[in-house]
Design a protein around this motif. Structure first.
Motif, PDB file in Angstrom:
ATOM      1  N   ASP A 171       0.726  -1.224   0.051  1.00  0.00           N
ATOM      2  CA  ASP A 171       0.320   0.153  -0.232  1.00  0.00           C
ATOM      3  C   ASP A 171       0.621   1.297  -0.173  1.00  0.00           C
ATOM      4  N   PHE A 229       2.170  -3.219  12.534  1.00  0.00           N
ATOM      5  CA  PHE A 229       3.022  -2.951  11.337  1.00  0.00           C
ATOM      6  C   PHE A 229       3.880  -3.518  11.828  1.00  0.00           C
ATOM      7  N   GLY A 288      -3.620  -0.403   8.671  1.00  0.00           N
ATOM      8  CA  GLY A 288      -4.407   0.917   8.566  1.00  0.00           C
ATOM      9  C   GLY A 288      -5.996   0.580   8.648  1.00  0.00           C
ATOM     10  N   ASN A 321     -11.373   7.754   0.357  1.00  0.00           N
ATOM     11  CA  ASN A 321     -12.892   7.796   1.260  1.00  0.00           C
ATOM     12  C   ASN A 321     -13.990   7.862   0.205  1.00  0.00           C
ATOM     13  N   TRP A 367      -3.377  15.233   5.500  1.00  0.00           N
ATOM     14  CA  TRP A 367      -2.505  13.904   4.869  1.00  0.00           C
ATOM     15  C   TRP A 367      -2.725  13.138   3.708  1.00  0.00           C
ATOM     16  N   GLN A 396       0.261  13.554  12.882  1.00  0.00           N
ATOM     17  CA  GLN A 396      -0.282  12.877  13.937  1.00  0.00           C
ATOM     18  C   GLN A 396       1.197  11.755  14.122  1.00  0.00           C
ATOM     19  N   TYR A 415       5.374   9.508   9.423  1.00  0.00           N
ATOM     20  CA  TYR A 415       4.584   9.250   8.355  1.00  0.00           C
ATOM     21  C   TYR A 415       3.155  10.118   7.832  1.00  0.00           C
TER      22      TYR A 415
HETATM   23  O1  G3I Z   1     -13.064  12.591   8.524  1.00  0.00           O
HETATM   24  C1  G3I Z   1     -12.409  13.702   8.565  1.00  0.00           C
HETATM   25  C2  G3I Z   1     -12.497  15.167   8.695  1.00  0.00           C
HETATM   26  O2  G3I Z   1     -14.116  14.583   8.740  1.00  0.00           O
HETATM   27  C3  G3I Z   1     -11.650  16.121   8.859  1.00  0.00           C
HETATM   28  O3  G3I Z   1     -12.232  17.200   7.992  1.00  0.00           O
HETATM   29  C4  G3I Z   1     -10.423  16.269   8.769  1.00  0.00           C
HETATM   30  C5  G3I Z   1      -9.650  17.115   9.740  1.00  0.00           C
HETATM   31  O4  G3I Z   1      -8.515  16.837   9.108  1.00  0.00           O
HETATM   32  O5  G3I Z   1      -9.556  14.862   9.174  1.00  0.00           O
HETATM   33  C6  G3I Z   1     -10.617  13.838   8.568  1.00  0.00           C
HETATM   34  O6  G3I Z   1     -10.235  12.355   8.968  1.00  0.00           O
HETATM   35  C7  G3I Z   1      -8.921  12.347   8.480  1.00  0.00           C
HETATM   36  C8  G3I Z   1      -8.866  11.373   7.665  1.00  0.00           C
HETATM   37  O7  G3I Z   1      -7.714  10.068   7.244  1.00  0.00           O
HETATM   38  C9  G3I Z   1      -9.983  11.215   6.517  1.00  0.00           C
HETATM   39  O8  G3I Z   1      -8.861  12.185   5.725  1.00  0.00           O
HETATM   40  C10 G3I Z   1      -8.090  11.809   9.610  1.00  0.00           C
HETATM   41  O9  G3I Z   1      -7.773  13.491  10.688  1.00  0.00           O
HETATM   42  C11 G3I Z   1      -6.191  10.867   8.911  1.00  0.00           C
HETATM   43  O10 G3I Z   1      -5.649  10.939   9.555  1.00  0.00           O
HETATM   44  C12 G3I Z   1      -6.710  10.125   8.332  1.00  0.00           C
HETATM   45  O11 G3I Z   1      -5.197   9.750   7.607  1.00  0.00           O
HETATM   46  C13 G3I Z   1      -5.570   9.104   7.148  1.00  0.00           C
HETATM   47  C14 G3I Z   1      -3.997   8.022   7.725  1.00  0.00           C
HETATM   48  O12 G3I Z   1      -3.907   6.610   6.801  1.00  0.00           O
HETATM   49  C15 G3I Z   1      -4.445   7.650   9.002  1.00  0.00           C
HETATM   50  O13 G3I Z   1      -5.241   6.540   9.094  1.00  0.00           O
HETATM   51  C16 G3I Z   1      -4.573   8.895   5.854  1.00  0.00           C
HETATM   52  O14 G3I Z   1      -5.985   9.582   5.138  1.00  0.00           O
HETATM   53  C17 G3I Z   1      -4.358   7.583   5.232  1.00  0.00           C
HETATM   54  O15 G3I Z   1      -4.541   7.941   3.729  1.00  0.00           O
HETATM   55  C18 G3I Z   1      -3.887   6.884   6.160  1.00  0.00           C
HETATM   56  O16 G3I Z   1      -2.778   5.760   5.080  1.00  0.00           O
HETATM   57  C19 G3I Z   1      -2.208   4.791   5.536  1.00  0.00           C
HETATM   58  C20 G3I Z   1      -2.705   3.573   6.503  1.00  0.00           C
HETATM   59  O17 G3I Z   1      -4.003   3.750   6.872  1.00  0.00           O
HETATM   60  C21 G3I Z   1      -1.623   2.980   6.029  1.00  0.00           C
HETATM   61  N1  G3I Z   1      -0.630   2.294   5.447  1.00  0.00           N
HETATM   62  C22 G3I Z   1      -0.119   4.260   4.318  1.00  0.00           C
HETATM   63  C23 G3I Z   1      -0.998   4.394   3.905  1.00  0.00           C
HETATM   64  C24 G3I Z   1      -0.440   6.292   3.815  1.00  0.00           C
HETATM   65  O18 G3I Z   1      -0.098   7.103   4.799  1.00  0.00           O
END
Ligand code: G3I
Ligand code: 9MR
Length: 607
Positions: A194, A271, A358, A403, A464, A549, A570
Motif C-alpha cells: 500500500d 505494522f 491501516g 474515502n 495527510w 499525527q 508517516y
Molecule cells: O474525516 C475527517 C474529516 O471529517 C476532517 O475534516 C479532517 C480534518 O483533518 O480529518 C478527516 O479524517 C482524516 C482521515 O484521514 C480522512 O481523510 C484524519 O484526520 C486523518 O488522520 C486520516 O489519515 C489517514 C491515515 O491513514 C490515518 O488513518 C490518511 O487519509 C490515509 O491516507 C492513511 O493511510 C495509511 C494507511 O492507513 C496505512 N498504510 C499507509 C497509508 C498512508 O499513510
C-alpha cells in the motif's frame, strides 16, 4: 551591440563566480554544506517547463533585488530578464513571496534563474519535459510489488528478494463464512504494498486502480508508446496496464467465491518492524468484508473488464472473469448495503488477533455505490444500473480521495458521454456544468495564491497525503479541459504539477528521484531498510500536513510548510499507491497533450 552584451554577461558571471568562491573560502565548508541542505529560496519546477506553456518561479522574500535574470547553464549570457512582482503574503503560512514570470523564455535548454546573489537549481525548458516523472511514477508501482523478486535489470540498485508470499493467508474470525472458517487458509499473493507498510488494502486499491485505468482510457494511444522497463515490457500490452494487472490479479483473490463479498485487506496484525519484506515473517490475515471494499472492487473489475476486451488474446478469459467478479460483488452489496469496516469495534469484540494496521474505514457508501454503478453501466449498457446512478448523480461534486470516489463516476460517464447523449442528456449536461464550476473555483484561487498554484486554495488542502490533493485537483481540471478544450484549465492543472515538482512553500520536489532537491527520506520500509542511500524512485511523498499525527520533529508547523523529510514522519512523508496514481495521470496527461495544448511544437520529421 551583441558583442557588448556578451561581454557584460561575462562580467556578471565573473562577479557571481567570485562571490561564490569567497563565500566558500570565508564561510567554510561545513556551513556551506548545511546551507546546501536548505531548499533553494527560488522555488521552481525542478524538472522543467514546456516551451510554450506558462512559466513562473516563486522567490521567497525578502530579496535584495527587484529583478531577475536567466542564464543558460554554464553560459554567462543573460537570455531573459524581468521584474519580480510585488511582495505577496501567503494565506497558508507566514511566508511572503515574489513572482518571477518567464513565460516568454521560449527556447529549449537548461537554465538557472538569478535574483541578487541567489541562483536557482538548474531546470529545463523543452518538449517531453515531464516524461521522466510520467515514466518514473508508473515504475514506482513495480517497486511496490509484493511476493516477487525484483531483479537488477529492472530494479537496478533497488533489486530485492521476494517477500510476503501470501500463499497461506489465514481467514480472520471477522471474515469467516461458508467453508472459509476462522483460521482456514487462502492464497492471496501479489499486488502492491500500500505505502510505507507491507499491507494490501482493497479500499485504497480501489481509487488507485480507478485512477490508473482512467489515465489509460483517456490517453490509450499515448500509453502504447510508454515503456517502463518492467518484466512485461516486451509484450504487446501497454506497461501501465501490465503494471495494473499485477494488482488486479491480487484483487481477484480477495473476493470470497462463496458469496461475492470482498475482504477489506490482507494484513499483518500490526505494522511490522522496519525491515526488507523477506525478513518480515508476521502471519498475514484477510479480514472482514465490507460494503466500501466490495463496491470499490466491483467498480475496478467492471472498468478493467471493458479495457481488457482488447487484450483477450493475451489474457484469455480475463475480461469476462473481471465482469463476473464485478457482478458477484454487486450481488453481495445488494444484501449488505451498509457494512462498515470498523476496526476498533471489531477489536473490542475481542476477535483474535487484534488488527491495528491501516483502517481505511469508510462510513459513507453513497459515493462507492455511485462509482460502481457508473462502471457497471458503462461496461454493460444495462439500464438497471442507471437507477443507482440517478440516485446520487446530483450530489455535490468534491475532490476524490480514498474515502470519496464520487468524482471517479463522473469522469467515467464523461469519458463515455456518447452512451449518455441519447437517453440521459440532462444528466450529462448537469455533470459537465458541475465539473466546470468546481474547476472555475480552482482557477479563481490561483491569482491570489502566493505560489501561483491551485494547490493551497484553502488551508484544508493540507491534509495527510496533501500532495494527492494537488494531483487530484490537476486531474479534475484536465477533465474540465476535456469538456470544452479551454486551455486555462490545463494551465491551472499545470500549476499543480509545478507545485509537486518544487514550486511550493517547502522547496522540495516531492517525487523521489526527480529534481535537485527531492524527498530523500520517505517513511517507506523498502527505502529505509535497503542500505541504498537514494530512496526507491518515482514515489510521491505525502506532503505538508499540519496534523503531525506522527509526533516527529518538524522545523515548520504552518499548513503549507509542515513537512519533514525524515523517515519518522508517516503523516507528511510516507508514500502511498493512491497518491501516486493522480501523479501518473497528471504527468502523463501533459506528455500526451503537450502538442494539442500548444505547449510545444512537434519536432519536424526529417525527410
Ligand atoms: O474525516 C475527517 C474529516 O471529517 C476532517 O475534516 C479532517 C480534518 O483533518 O480529518 C478527516 O479524517 C482524516 C482521515 O484521514 C480522512 O481523510 C484524519 O484526520 C486523518 O488522520 C486520516 O489519515 C489517514 C491515515 O491513514 C490515518 O488513518 C490518511 O487519509 C490515509 O491516507 C492513511 O493511510 C495509511 C494507511 O492507513 C496505512 N498504510 C499507509 C497509508 C498512508 O499513510
Ligand atoms: O508504518 C506505518 C505507516 O504505514 C502508517 O501510515 C502509520 C499510521 O497508521 O503507522 C506507521 O506505523 C507506525 C505505528 O503506527 C506506530 N509505531 C511506529 C510505526 C512506524 O514505524
Amino acid at each position: 551591440m551583441p558583442i557588448e552584451i556578451h561581454h557584460l554577461g561575462y562580467v556578471v558571471f565573473y562577479i557571481y563566480a567570485m562571490k561564490q568562491l569567497l563565500l566558500f573560502v570565508f564561510v567554510g565548508a561545513s556551513v556551506t554544506a548545511t546551507a546546501q541542505d536548505k531548499p533553494n529560496p527560488i522555488r521552481i519546477n525542478q524538472l522543467g517547463y514546456f516551451p510554450l506553456a506558462p512559466k513562473t518561479a516563486i522567490v521567497i522574500a525578502p530579496v535584495e533585488s527587484d529583478s531577475f535574470y536567466i542564464t543558460a547553464i554554464n553560459k554567462p549570457d543573460t537570455v531573459f530578464k524581468g521584474l519580480l512582482s510585488k511582495e505577496m503574503q501567503s494565506a497558508n503560512s507566514s511566508l511572503k513571496t515574489r513572482v518571477a514570470n518567464f513565460t516568454y523564455l521560449l527556447n529549449s535548454g537548461t537554465y538557472q534563474i538569478h535574483v541578487g546573489n541567489m541562483v536557482s537549481y538548474p531546470f529545463s525548458i523543452g518538449i517531453d519535459v515531464l516524461k521522466p516523472v510520467g515514466i518514473a511514477s508508473i515504475k514506482g508501482y513495480y517497486f511496490q510489488r509484493a511476493s516477487m523478486e525484483l531483479q537488477p535489470k529492472y530494479a537496478g540498485q533497488w533489486a530485492r528478494a521476494a517477500g510476503t508470499p501470501d500463499k497461506a493467508v489465514l481467514v480472520h474470525p471477522s471474515a469467516a463464512a461458508g467453508t472459509r472458517t476462522a483460521g482456514s487458509t487462502i492464497s492471496s499473493p501479489g499486488g502492491w504494498y500500500d505505502a510505507g507498510d507491507y499491507n494490501k488494502y482493497i479500499v485504497n486499491s480501489g481509487i488507485t486502480m480507478g485512477t490508473l485505468l482512467s489515465a489509460y482510457e483517456d490517453f490509450p494511444a499515448y500509453f502504447k508508446t510508454i515503456a517502463c522497463n518492467i518484466p512485461e515490457s516486451n509484450d504487446v500490452v501497454p506497461d501501465i496496464l501490465n503494471e495494473v494487472l499485477y494488482n488486479l490479479r491480487w484483487m481477484l483473490t480477495m473476493q470470497d467465491p462463496f458469496d461475492g463479498g470482498v475482504y477489506n485487506k490482507c494484513t499483518e496484525p500490526s505494522f511490522s518492524e522496519i525491515a526488507m519484506p523477506d525478513k518480515v515473517s508476521s502471519q498475514r490475515w484477510v479480514v472482514q468484508k465490507s460494503t466500501a471494499a466490495t463496491l470499490d472492487f466491483a467498480a475496478v473489475m467492471a472498468q478493467a473488464s471493458r479495457i481488457l476486451v482488447a487484450y483477450q488474446k493475451q489474457f484469455p478469459g480475463l475480461s469476462d472473469s473481471c465482469l463476473t467478479a464485478a457482478k458477484n460483488a454487486w450481488e453481495w452489496v445488494q444484501k449488505n448495503p451498509a457494512v462498515e469496516y470498523n476496526q476498533t469495534a471489531m477489536n473490542n469484540m475481542l476477535m483474535k488477533p487484534a488488527i491495528t494496521t491501516g483502517g481505511y474505514g469508510d462510513k459513507v457508501f453513497i459515493d462507492e455505490w455511485f462509482w460502481a454503478a457508473c462502471e457497471l453501466y458503462i461496461s454493460t449498457g444495462n439500464e438497471d444500473y442507471y437507477k443507482f446512478i440517478s440516485r446520487s448523480i446530483n450530489n455535490k461534486l468534491t475532490l476524490p480521495g480514498w474515502n470519496n470516489v464520487f468524482a471517479l463516476g463522473y469522469y467515467t460517464l464523461l469519458r463515455h458521454s456518447k452512451k449518455l447523449e441519447a437517453t440521459h442528456a440532462a444528466d450529462l449536461a448537469n455533470m459537465k456544468r458541475k465539473i466546470l464550476e468546481l474547476a472555475d473555483a480552482y482557477l479563481q484561487a490561483v491569482q491570489g495564491n502566493a505560489f501561483k498554484t491551485v494547490m493551497g486554495q484553502a488551508k484544508t488542502d493540507f491534509i495527510w497525503g496533501s500532495n494527492a490533493v494537488a494531483a487530484n485537483q490537476g486531474v479534475l481540471l484536465l477533465n474540465a479541459y476535456s469538456i470544452n478544450s479551454d486551455r486555462k484549465y490545463a494551465d491551472a492543472a499545470l500549476s499543480n504539477m509545478d507545485y509537486i515538482l518544487g514550486k511550493n512553500a517547502t522547496g522540495y520536489c516531492f517525487v523521489t528521484g526527480i529534481g535537485s532537491k527531492p524527498t530523500m527520506h520517505p517513511h517507506h520500509r523498502l527505502s529505509m531498510a535497503d542500505d541504498v542511500a537514494e530512496p526507491v524512485p518515482g514515489l510521491l511523498a505525502g506532503g505538508p500536513n499540519p496534523g503531525k499525527q506522527d509526533k516527529c520533529t518538524y522545523e515548520f508547523s504552518e499548513p503549507e510548510t509542515c513537512y519533514a523529510d525524515v523517515d519518522c514522519s508517516y503523516a507528511s512523508n510516507e508514500i502511498a499507491i493512491n497518491w501516486n496514481a493522480p501523479l501518473v495521470y497528471l504527468s502523463n496527461a501533459f506528455n500526451a497533450l503537450q502538442y494539442k495544448l500548444g505547449y510545444a511544437t512537434p519536432p519536424q520529421k526529417k525527410k
